[in-house]
Design an enzyme around this catalytic site. Sequence first.
Site, PDB file in Angstrom:
ATOM      1  N   GLU A 251       5.435  -2.747   2.296  1.00  0.00           N
ATOM      2  CA  GLU A 251       6.338  -2.712   1.134  1.00  0.00           C
ATOM      3  C   GLU A 251       5.456  -2.444  -0.067  1.00  0.00           C
ATOM      4  OE1 GLU A 251       7.859  -3.476  -2.154  1.00  0.00           O
ATOM      5  OE2 GLU A 251       7.966  -5.593  -1.576  1.00  0.00           O
ATOM      6  N   CYS A 285       8.296  -4.815  -8.274  1.00  0.00           N
ATOM      7  CA  CYS A 285       8.159  -3.519  -7.600  1.00  0.00           C
ATOM      8  C   CYS A 285       9.417  -2.671  -7.733  1.00  0.00           C
ATOM      9  CB  CYS A 285       7.799  -3.714  -6.139  1.00  0.00           C
ATOM     10  SG  CYS A 285       8.988  -4.695  -5.199  1.00  0.00           S
TER      11      CYS A 285
END
Length: 479
Positions: A251, A285
């Site tokens: 990720e 993010c």
Amino acid sequence: MTYPDTQLFIDDQWLDAAEGRTIDVHNPATGQVIGRVAHATKQDLDRAADSVRRGFEVWRDHTPAQRSKIMRKAAELVRARVDEIAALMTREQGKPLVEAKGEILAGADIIDWFADEGLRVYGRLVPHRANPAIQQLVIKDPVGPVAAFTPWNFPINQVVRKLGAGLAAGCSMIVKAPEETPASPAALVRAFQDAGLPAGVLALVYGNPAEISEHLIAHPVIRKITFTGSTAVGKQLAALAGRHMKRVSMELGGHAPVIVCEDADIELAVKTMSRAKFRNAGQVCISPTRFLVHESVRQDFAKAFAEVATGLNVGDGLAEGTEMGPLANTRRVDAMSALYADAVERGATVLSGGKRIGDEGNFWAPTVLDDVPAEAKLFNEEPFGPVAAIRGFQDLDEAVTEANRLSYGLAGYAFTRSLATADQLTRKVEVGMLWVNMPAMPSAELPFGGVKDSGYGSEGGPEAMEAYLNTRAVSIAHQ
């Protein structure tokens, strides 16, 4: 409350590092040292690997219901200790106390969801083509001990997404948590220990990230790697894992586009995206970063967005009324300064912020820039901070092209009243997660992950479980 020094957790024991080395932990609101965290040696890492090897043999033989019971108990303890853990998180990471509490409670919910999802890991029977006496089984079982590497921006959330899925699948795990924010992950691990997790199922280490990753990824005990962090580091770790044929979930970074169409509800777009942009000081993010706004509404959007940014109460996350805390470290302050200076030099218009606040701590003013050129670093490098970059577009294809121009593909946002436009964006915007007319609302039951250089694999939904499972075929001819 005092901030504790953080030890390693190996084989159900809290330990200092073998050589006694430590790393200072700083409060980002003051810059002062508030504690220390143990710095693991290779000897410590080998002990941790051996412990999770033994722990795996125990945990894999627990039934899913038995695992679920322990995991749910851990979630209960996390909720009961939320005030204590949140105070630790805010002191070491900087986010406002209300955000820290929200992260921790959401983490407990994630643990609960995976505890239940583990009950639904099913194999299947497949009829043989020619002989009904042959039984064909498809079996799913845990992949083995896992090495998990987590970042400092969400010290609890990023651990539980990996730990929840891995434990529910029957895996043991070594967590390499962030040295900048060690106490809150340690509190999470303590909740699992107090819930009755068997010795060796979980280990927690800190130290030199490069040394730890190189040692653990190559270690023969470790069968899977899961990492959350920058794209550059993710590629290095994925390459290392590939050399040792280890399964990987990544990720990675993002640079989320926000497409605001001419028919958008501007008030809604400003309200939801300003909150999202400055949440956790932009160190997220999936934070909205590239605002692509139709020229017919760009001026109104930019003005309103800047007014919100200017009105935010920036300060110590422990102080009442703080809406945005400091950046987590001085590196982020330097990065904001460089990105801001480059954008302004290339012709961007400053609508708010653009400077450091005060001489103490890592505070940066919420910043909004308009007319940001596409070649500016801010429109090409993940900012990971409280800076919003706006530029206009004339037609939707132009906006989609810009949204897809970068190699990132983690998250995206759009605002439109048209179902046809929403459908077009759904099909054409290259991201792993797209939210239309709403803020990001990731939940345990939904996939969480990106495409392109933003990684592969999922940290949510049933898909997250698959990464921790082997699928095997067994055929039995009955005599």
